[in-house]
Write a protein that holds these residues in place. Structure first.
Motif, PDB file in Angstrom:
ATOM      1  N   ILE A 142       0.838  -1.201   0.000  1.00 60.03           N
ATOM      2  CA  ILE A 142       0.000   0.000   0.000  1.00 60.03           C
ATOM      3  C   ILE A 142       0.873   1.251   0.000  1.00 60.03           C
ATOM      4  O   ILE A 142       0.545   2.252  -0.662  1.00 60.03           O
ATOM      5  N   TYR A 143       1.985   1.218   0.707  1.00 59.03           N
ATOM      6  CA  TYR A 143       2.882   2.374   0.698  1.00 59.03           C
ATOM      7  C   TYR A 143       3.445   2.618  -0.701  1.00 59.03           C
ATOM      8  O   TYR A 143       3.499   3.763  -1.177  1.00 59.03           O
ATOM      9  N   TRP A 146      -0.010   3.560  -2.885  1.00 58.48           N
ATOM     10  CA  TRP A 146      -0.813   4.707  -2.470  1.00 58.48           C
ATOM     11  C   TRP A 146       0.037   5.957  -2.234  1.00 58.48           C
ATOM     12  O   TRP A 146      -0.350   7.068  -2.617  1.00 58.48           O
ATOM     13  N   ARG A 154       0.581   9.792   3.824  1.00 61.17           N
ATOM     14  CA  ARG A 154       0.317   8.745   4.815  1.00 61.17           C
ATOM     15  C   ARG A 154      -0.872   9.163   5.667  1.00 61.17           C
ATOM     16  O   ARG A 154      -0.951  10.296   6.125  1.00 61.17           O
ATOM     17  N   ALA A 158      -4.958   4.970   4.404  1.00 62.80           N
ATOM     18  CA  ALA A 158      -3.963   4.045   3.861  1.00 62.80           C
ATOM     19  C   ALA A 158      -3.822   2.816   4.758  1.00 62.80           C
ATOM     20  O   ALA A 158      -3.656   1.693   4.273  1.00 62.80           O
ATOM     21  N   LEU A 234       2.356   3.362   7.516  1.00 62.25           N
ATOM     22  CA  LEU A 234       1.423   4.152   6.709  1.00 62.25           C
ATOM     23  C   LEU A 234       0.856   5.380   7.411  1.00 62.25           C
ATOM     24  O   LEU A 234       0.211   6.197   6.752  1.00 62.25           O
TER      25      LEU A 234
END
Length: 305
Positions: A142-143, A146, A154, A158, A234
């Motif tokens: 996801i980091y 996104w 962040r 997220a 996140l």
């Protein structure tokens, strides 16, 4: 006049009793099973007792559930976990809104439509892979997507996306198993009356399996609420209240525990008390979800006629 012939009487075997060898084997199996249960229960009871004994003092404080840690230093007593409780609930709620429909619909597809199709086999394979993915891998994905690729900051949202990757496979598996338990006779009776397949699924199959599906959903939600890796990667931890899940640092119970550990928990009584209080609060929330799952499962269970 002919005489009828009678069959000889059948000799019924008499019970000779259980042999000593079988009694010994049964006793050994009983001892092993009982010992396994004790070995499993003792650490669980020990953990619960330790968390309860060390966290009950601060949790019962009047400010614990209503105040945040805004403006509080690591060694200043006071404040509460309101910001962390709200943050954890917001992240879990967003995760549930995304995960529940996707997971349930995928489970319905695999049972009612997928069958032996290539897409069904591929979906099953991918769900099996996601089931074993560590939380830190989901957070890093996801980091990379996104934050690094799409350029979003962040945030708590997220974190929810990372939790979705962990929650969906559990919901899919639980929904799939519950739907398979529904007798095929119910489906065939509905088809015989001319009811379309989609309506049979929505009006008969899903309601019959709903109690098990709801239980699986709540248990999976309780599991993801305790994840720490997505929070560390996140979103930053904030001691103040933040309702904006799309921006800014946000508090959470696992994040609060990690923060108090970094602040000197174990060496100083103030962060130590906060650490155990946050741990007990998280255990209480998860216990409430599990208890709620039991009641909801009983409520939605098919009624006996």
């Amino acid at each position: 006049m002919t005489s009828a012939t009678l069959d000889p009487p059948v000799k019924v075997p008499t019970f000779q009793g259980v042999s000593a060898r079988r009694k010994f084997t049964n006793n050994v199996a009983t001892v092993l099973v009982t010992a396994s249960v004790v070995i499993a229960i003792v650490p669980l009871v020990w953990v619960l007792y330790t968390v309860l004994a060390r966290g009950i003092g601060i949790v019962t404080s009047s400010t614990w559930w209503t105040n945040s840690q805004a403006g509080m230093t690591a060694f200043q007593a006071g404040g509460g976990a309101y910001h962390a409780i709200v943050g954890s609930l917001l992240q879990a709620a967003i995760c549930a809104v995304i995960s529940i429909p996707v997971g349930v619909f995928v489970g319905i597809y695999l049972v009612e439509y997928g069958g032996g199709t290539r897409l069904g086999k591929l979906t099953t394979f991918m769900v099996d892979i996601l089931t074993g993915v560590p939380s830190i891998v989901a957070a890093l994905f996801i980091y990379a997507l996104w934050v690094a690729t799409l350029g979003f900051e962040r945030s708590g949202f997220a974190v929810s996306l990372a939790l979705v990757l962990l929650m969906i496979p559990v919901i899919v598996r639980s929904s799939e198993e519950m739907l398979r338990i529904v007798p095929m006779d119910l489906r065939e009776a509905s088809y015989a009356l001319g009811v379309p397949k989609w309506k049979t699924i929505s009006a008969i199959v899903v309601p019959t399996a709903l109690s098990g599906i709801v239980t699986g959903i709540l248990l999976s939600l309780a599991r993801v609420m305790g994840e720490t890796a997505p929070l560390l990667i996140l979103v930053g931890y904030s001691q103040a209240m933040n309702f904006d899940v799309f921006g800014g640092f946000m508090g959470s119970l696992p994040g609060m525990m990690f923060d108090q550990t970094s602040a000197g928990a174990g060496a100083n009584p103030v962060p130590t008390d906060r650490l155990w209080g946050a741990a007990l609060t998280l255990v209480v929330l998860i216990a409430l979800l599990n208890i709620g799952a039991r009641f909801i499962a009983k409520f939605f269970a098919p009624k006996k006629v």
